[in-house]
Design a protein around this motif. Structure first.
Motif, PDB file in Angstrom:
ATOM      1  N   ILE A 171       0.857  -1.188   0.000  1.00  0.00           N
ATOM      2  CA  ILE A 171       0.000   0.000   0.000  1.00  0.00           C
ATOM      3  C   ILE A 171       0.894   1.239   0.000  1.00  0.00           C
ATOM      4  O   ILE A 171       1.533   1.566   1.008  1.00  0.00           O
ATOM      5  CB  ILE A 171      -0.946   0.019   1.206  1.00  0.00           C
ATOM      6  CG1 ILE A 171      -1.757  -1.287   1.259  1.00  0.00           C
ATOM      7  CG2 ILE A 171      -1.883   1.217   1.126  1.00  0.00           C
ATOM      8  CD1 ILE A 171      -2.675  -1.392   2.467  1.00  0.00           C
ATOM      9  N   ASP A 172       0.946   1.907  -1.136  1.00  0.00           N
ATOM     10  CA  ASP A 172       1.782   3.101  -1.260  1.00  0.00           C
ATOM     11  C   ASP A 172       1.094   4.281  -0.578  1.00  0.00           C
ATOM     12  O   ASP A 172      -0.135   4.441  -0.667  1.00  0.00           O
ATOM     13  CB  ASP A 172       2.016   3.410  -2.746  1.00  0.00           C
ATOM     14  CG  ASP A 172       3.140   4.410  -2.950  1.00  0.00           C
ATOM     15  OD1 ASP A 172       3.982   4.557  -2.039  1.00  0.00           O
ATOM     16  OD2 ASP A 172       3.184   5.038  -4.021  1.00  0.00           O
ATOM     17  N   GLU A 173       1.893   5.079   0.100  1.00  0.00           N
ATOM     18  CA  GLU A 173       1.375   6.221   0.868  1.00  0.00           C
ATOM     19  C   GLU A 173       0.206   5.772   1.747  1.00  0.00           C
ATOM     20  O   GLU A 173      -0.885   6.354   1.732  1.00  0.00           O
ATOM     21  CB  GLU A 173       0.962   7.366  -0.071  1.00  0.00           C
ATOM     22  CG  GLU A 173       2.135   7.926  -0.862  1.00  0.00           C
ATOM     23  CD  GLU A 173       1.775   9.165  -1.674  1.00  0.00           C
ATOM     24  OE1 GLU A 173       0.581   9.440  -1.830  1.00  0.00           O
ATOM     25  OE2 GLU A 173       2.702   9.843  -2.142  1.00  0.00           O
ATOM     26  N   ILE A 174       0.456   4.765   2.546  1.00  0.00           N
ATOM     27  CA  ILE A 174      -0.583   4.152   3.369  1.00  0.00           C
ATOM     28  C   ILE A 174      -1.205   5.150   4.341  1.00  0.00           C
ATOM     29  O   ILE A 174      -2.373   5.027   4.725  1.00  0.00           O
ATOM     30  CB  ILE A 174      -0.002   2.937   4.130  1.00  0.00           C
ATOM     31  CG1 ILE A 174      -1.128   2.119   4.771  1.00  0.00           C
ATOM     32  CG2 ILE A 174       1.055   3.356   5.133  1.00  0.00           C
ATOM     33  CD1 ILE A 174      -0.647   0.785   5.340  1.00  0.00           C
ATOM     34  N   TYR A 175      -0.434   6.162   4.735  1.00  0.00           N
ATOM     35  CA  TYR A 175      -0.938   7.165   5.673  1.00  0.00           C
ATOM     36  C   TYR A 175      -2.076   7.991   5.085  1.00  0.00           C
ATOM     37  O   TYR A 175      -2.838   8.628   5.805  1.00  0.00           O
ATOM     38  CB  TYR A 175       0.183   8.094   6.135  1.00  0.00           C
ATOM     39  CG  TYR A 175       1.129   8.498   5.034  1.00  0.00           C
ATOM     40  CD1 TYR A 175       0.773   9.414   4.059  1.00  0.00           C
ATOM     41  CD2 TYR A 175       2.395   7.948   4.969  1.00  0.00           C
ATOM     42  CE1 TYR A 175       1.636   9.769   3.045  1.00  0.00           C
ATOM     43  CE2 TYR A 175       3.281   8.298   3.961  1.00  0.00           C
ATOM     44  CZ  TYR A 175       2.892   9.208   2.995  1.00  0.00           C
ATOM     45  OH  TYR A 175       3.752   9.547   1.987  1.00  0.00           O
ATOM     46  N   SER A 176      -2.223   8.007   3.757  1.00  0.00           N
ATOM     47  CA  SER A 176      -3.320   8.767   3.146  1.00  0.00           C
ATOM     48  C   SER A 176      -4.680   8.192   3.536  1.00  0.00           C
ATOM     49  O   SER A 176      -5.707   8.865   3.410  1.00  0.00           O
ATOM     50  CB  SER A 176      -3.187   8.777   1.618  1.00  0.00           C
ATOM     51  OG  SER A 176      -3.291   7.465   1.086  1.00  0.00           O
ATOM     52  N   LEU A 177      -4.681   6.940   4.025  1.00  0.00           N
ATOM     53  CA  LEU A 177      -5.939   6.337   4.485  1.00  0.00           C
ATOM     54  C   LEU A 177      -6.429   6.977   5.777  1.00  0.00           C
ATOM     55  O   LEU A 177      -7.620   6.880   6.106  1.00  0.00           O
ATOM     56  CB  LEU A 177      -5.744   4.834   4.701  1.00  0.00           C
ATOM     57  CG  LEU A 177      -5.421   4.011   3.454  1.00  0.00           C
ATOM     58  CD1 LEU A 177      -5.028   2.595   3.841  1.00  0.00           C
ATOM     59  CD2 LEU A 177      -6.600   4.005   2.489  1.00  0.00           C
ATOM     60  N   THR A 178      -5.540   7.627   6.517  1.00  0.00           N
ATOM     61  CA  THR A 178      -5.933   8.243   7.786  1.00  0.00           C
ATOM     62  C   THR A 178      -5.811   9.758   7.738  1.00  0.00           C
ATOM     63  O   THR A 178      -5.889  10.417   8.774  1.00  0.00           O
ATOM     64  CB  THR A 178      -5.047   7.709   8.933  1.00  0.00           C
ATOM     65  OG1 THR A 178      -3.673   8.013   8.656  1.00  0.00           O
ATOM     66  CG2 THR A 178      -5.208   6.206   9.072  1.00  0.00           C
ATOM     67  N   GLU A 179      -5.615  10.300   6.542  1.00  0.00           N
ATOM     68  CA  GLU A 179      -5.510  11.750   6.387  1.00  0.00           C
ATOM     69  C   GLU A 179      -6.688  12.279   5.577  1.00  0.00           C
ATOM     70  O   GLU A 179      -7.335  11.552   4.835  1.00  0.00           O
ATOM     71  CB  GLU A 179      -4.201  12.110   5.668  1.00  0.00           C
ATOM     72  CG  GLU A 179      -2.947  11.775   6.454  1.00  0.00           C
ATOM     73  CD  GLU A 179      -1.670  12.055   5.676  1.00  0.00           C
ATOM     74  OE1 GLU A 179      -0.611  12.099   6.293  1.00  0.00           O
ATOM     75  OE2 GLU A 179      -1.763  12.226   4.435  1.00  0.00           O
ATOM     76  N   GLY A 180      -6.941  13.579   5.699  1.00  0.00           N
ATOM     77  CA  GLY A 180      -7.990  14.200   4.899  1.00  0.00           C
ATOM     78  C   GLY A 180      -9.065  14.848   5.749  1.00  0.00           C
ATOM     79  O   GLY A 180      -9.127  14.666   6.967  1.00  0.00           O
ATOM     80  N   ASN A 181      -9.927  15.554   5.073  1.00  0.00           N
ATOM     81  CA  ASN A 181     -10.974  16.310   5.771  1.00  0.00           C
ATOM     82  C   ASN A 181     -12.042  15.431   6.392  1.00  0.00           C
ATOM     83  O   ASN A 181     -12.769  15.854   7.290  1.00  0.00           O
ATOM     84  CB  ASN A 181     -11.639  17.292   4.792  1.00  0.00           C
ATOM     85  CG  ASN A 181     -10.670  18.328   4.272  1.00  0.00           C
ATOM     86  OD1 ASN A 181      -9.740  18.714   4.977  1.00  0.00           O
ATOM     87  ND2 ASN A 181     -10.870  18.781   3.038  1.00  0.00           N
ATOM     88  N   ASP A 182     -12.153  14.171   5.906  1.00  0.00           N
ATOM     89  CA  ASP A 182     -13.226  13.309   6.382  1.00  0.00           C
ATOM     90  C   ASP A 182     -12.834  12.444   7.568  1.00  0.00           C
ATOM     91  O   ASP A 182     -13.658  11.696   8.086  1.00  0.00           O
ATOM     92  CB  ASP A 182     -13.686  12.382   5.239  1.00  0.00           C
ATOM     93  CG  ASP A 182     -14.366  13.165   4.121  1.00  0.00           C
ATOM     94  OD1 ASP A 182     -14.917  14.240   4.414  1.00  0.00           O
ATOM     95  OD2 ASP A 182     -14.326  12.695   2.974  1.00  0.00           O
ATOM     96  N   VAL A 183     -11.560  12.502   7.997  1.00  0.00           N
ATOM     97  CA  VAL A 183     -11.114  11.657   9.096  1.00  0.00           C
ATOM     98  C   VAL A 183     -11.930  11.948  10.353  1.00  0.00           C
ATOM     99  O   VAL A 183     -12.082  13.094  10.760  1.00  0.00           O
ATOM    100  CB  VAL A 183      -9.612  11.878   9.379  1.00  0.00           C
ATOM    101  CG1 VAL A 183      -9.190  11.110  10.633  1.00  0.00           C
ATOM    102  CG2 VAL A 183      -8.785  11.424   8.191  1.00  0.00           C
ATOM    103  N   GLY A 184     -12.466  10.892  10.961  1.00  0.00           N
ATOM    104  CA  GLY A 184     -13.256  11.046  12.183  1.00  0.00           C
ATOM    105  C   GLY A 184     -14.722  11.326  11.929  1.00  0.00           C
ATOM    106  O   GLY A 184     -15.504  11.423  12.876  1.00  0.00           O
ATOM    107  N   THR A 185     -15.147  11.441  10.671  1.00  0.00           N
ATOM    108  CA  THR A 185     -16.546  11.699  10.352  1.00  0.00           C
ATOM    109  C   THR A 185     -17.185  10.434   9.781  1.00  0.00           C
ATOM    110  O   THR A 185     -16.534   9.425   9.542  1.00  0.00           O
ATOM    111  CB  THR A 185     -16.674  12.833   9.315  1.00  0.00           C
ATOM    112  OG1 THR A 185     -16.201  12.351   8.042  1.00  0.00           O
ATOM    113  CG2 THR A 185     -15.824  14.021   9.726  1.00  0.00           C
ATOM    114  N   LYS A 186     -18.479  10.515   9.512  1.00  0.00           N
ATOM    115  CA  LYS A 186     -19.192   9.357   8.958  1.00  0.00           C
ATOM    116  C   LYS A 186     -18.743   9.060   7.526  1.00  0.00           C
ATOM    117  O   LYS A 186     -18.995   7.974   7.002  1.00  0.00           O
ATOM    118  CB  LYS A 186     -20.703   9.625   8.984  1.00  0.00           C
ATOM    119  CG  LYS A 186     -21.151  10.790   8.093  1.00  0.00           C
ATOM    120  CD  LYS A 186     -22.664  10.953   8.168  1.00  0.00           C
ATOM    121  CE  LYS A 186     -23.143  12.104   7.260  1.00  0.00           C
ATOM    122  NZ  LYS A 186     -24.605  12.250   7.308  1.00  0.00           N
ATOM    123  N   ASN A 187     -18.082  10.026   6.895  1.00  0.00           N
ATOM    124  CA  ASN A 187     -17.572   9.814   5.530  1.00  0.00           C
ATOM    125  C   ASN A 187     -16.102   9.384   5.517  1.00  0.00           C
ATOM    126  O   ASN A 187     -15.445   9.459   4.489  1.00  0.00           O
ATOM    127  CB  ASN A 187     -17.732  11.107   4.713  1.00  0.00           C
ATOM    128  CG  ASN A 187     -19.186  11.485   4.505  1.00  0.00           C
ATOM    129  OD1 ASN A 187     -20.039  10.615   4.317  1.00  0.00           O
ATOM    130  ND2 ASN A 187     -19.478  12.774   4.553  1.00  0.00           N
TER     131      ASN A 187
END
Length: 351
Positions: A171-187
């Motif tokens: 999984i390349d750039e695996i941390y992108s799975l836990t980054e972003g504006n939707d982290v912690g939301t229902k999306n």
């Protein structure tokens, strides 16, 4: 059973040489008389069995890893892992208990420092050592794992896990799975991927190895995003940037691979160019060095030779020689790494 005449063997062997594109061999009668039956075997039904050439043994995956330029710490870390599994397996054969542990990895470092190349070799090495059943390589990233609607991410990830069984799920750039504006939301569909991976990451009996790759700083944030992730990825291998000497060695190996040569002056210009490019943060390491060769130096050579062919013949030696004129200016290279000449404080004439 009466054997065919000497002339028959001579004709047969000469035809064999021709079919194999070999040079003509002068077979004298004594040689044929003494060893014809050793050279060609005749079956009772009259068919001919010609000895098959032995295949050249392939280089082991571990030898391929050790042959890579640089990466000494990486080689040591992987050798350590292989030794652990090898000795523990040997102890089990003698009836001794062996501790079980997870083998998932995180590979950290800047782009172009060999993470994907090494990850592929790890799969092959672990297959050769009997740690994984197949060692095949399945590559993924956020775009290929995160779905667009509820439940899709779990389905996609489960399918990838199934596809990678017996081998490597990379999984390349695996941390992108836990980054972003939707982290912690229902999306937050990226975290759904992590949740789906957790059973695999937690069970040492799974015939699969998950390898995550990416930048050092981002990987630290990834591990901290979930209290259980650090223990699920017990092996972290850091890839240092290649030195200028190593990058030039990589270039040399690439040039020789395709039967090109480079003059001393052209080599000096190439070294200066790569040194300037490497000074830019996250410039791409070996990837950008090889891109300079394949997308700039060799096309420049071809254009130069093509113009010369319009006026006179050119020898294959000249067609294969890289000269200073073929080395591009810094202004041609910086767009590859998203920079401009002015942004790094020197002009093209400085090269």
């Amino acid at each position: 059973m009466k054997l065919p005449s000497h002339d028959y063997y001579r004709k047969l062997l000469e035809d064999f040489c021709k079919s194999e594109d070999l040079q003509k061999v002068d077979f004298n009668e004594k040689e044929i008389n003494d060893s014809a039956q050793e050279r060609v075997c005749l079956s009772l039904d009259g068919s001919i069995n010609v000895p098959v050439r032995e295949a050249v043994p392939e280089t082991s995956a571990m030898d391929q890893l050790m042959a890579l330029i640089g990466l000494e710490d990486v080689k040591l870390a992987i050798s350590s892992e292989v030794s652990f599994h090898r000795i523990m397996s040997l102890r089990e054969k003698f009836g001794k208990k062996a501790p079980k542990r997870l083998m998932h990895m995180l590979l950290t470092g800047n782009p172009g420092c060999g993470k994907t190349t090494v990850a592929r070799l790890i799969g092959k090495i672990y297959k050769e050592e009997g740690i994984l059943s197949s060692g095949h390589f399945v590559e993924a990233n956020r775009a290929s794992l995160v779905g667009r609607y509820i439940g899709e991410s779990e389905q996609i990830t489960s399918a990838k896990i199934e596809e990678a069984k017996g081998g490597i799920l990379f999984i390349d750039e695996i941390y992108s799975l836990t980054e972003g504006n939707d982290v912690g939301t229902k999306n937050d569909f990226g975290m759904k991927v992590i949740d789906t991976l957790m059973p695999v990451l937690s069970d040492d009996s799974f015939d699969i190895m998950v390898i995550g790759a990416g930048y050092r700083s981002n990987m630290q944030s990834f591990v901290k995003s979930n209290p259980g992730l650090a223990s699920r990825f017990p092996v972290v291998i850091d890839f240092k940037d290649f030195t200028l000497q190593e990058l030039m060695e990589i270039c040399h190996r690439h040039i020789e691979k395709y039967d090109f040569k480079i003059t001393a002056e052209a080599e000096n210009n190439l070294s200066n160019l790569i040194a300037r490019v490497s000074a830019v943060k996250n410039s791409g390491n070996a990837r950008v060095a090889l891109t300079i060769l394949d997308n700039h130096v060799l096309p420049n050579l071809c254009m130069r030779i093509d113009k010369m062919l319009n006026t006179h013949p050119i020898s294959i030696e000249k067609m294969s020689l890289i000269i200073p004129e073929d080395i591009p200016g810094i202004d041609k290279i910086l767009p590859l790494i998203g920079k401009s000449v002015s942004s790094i404080g020197f002009a093209c004439k400085d090269i």
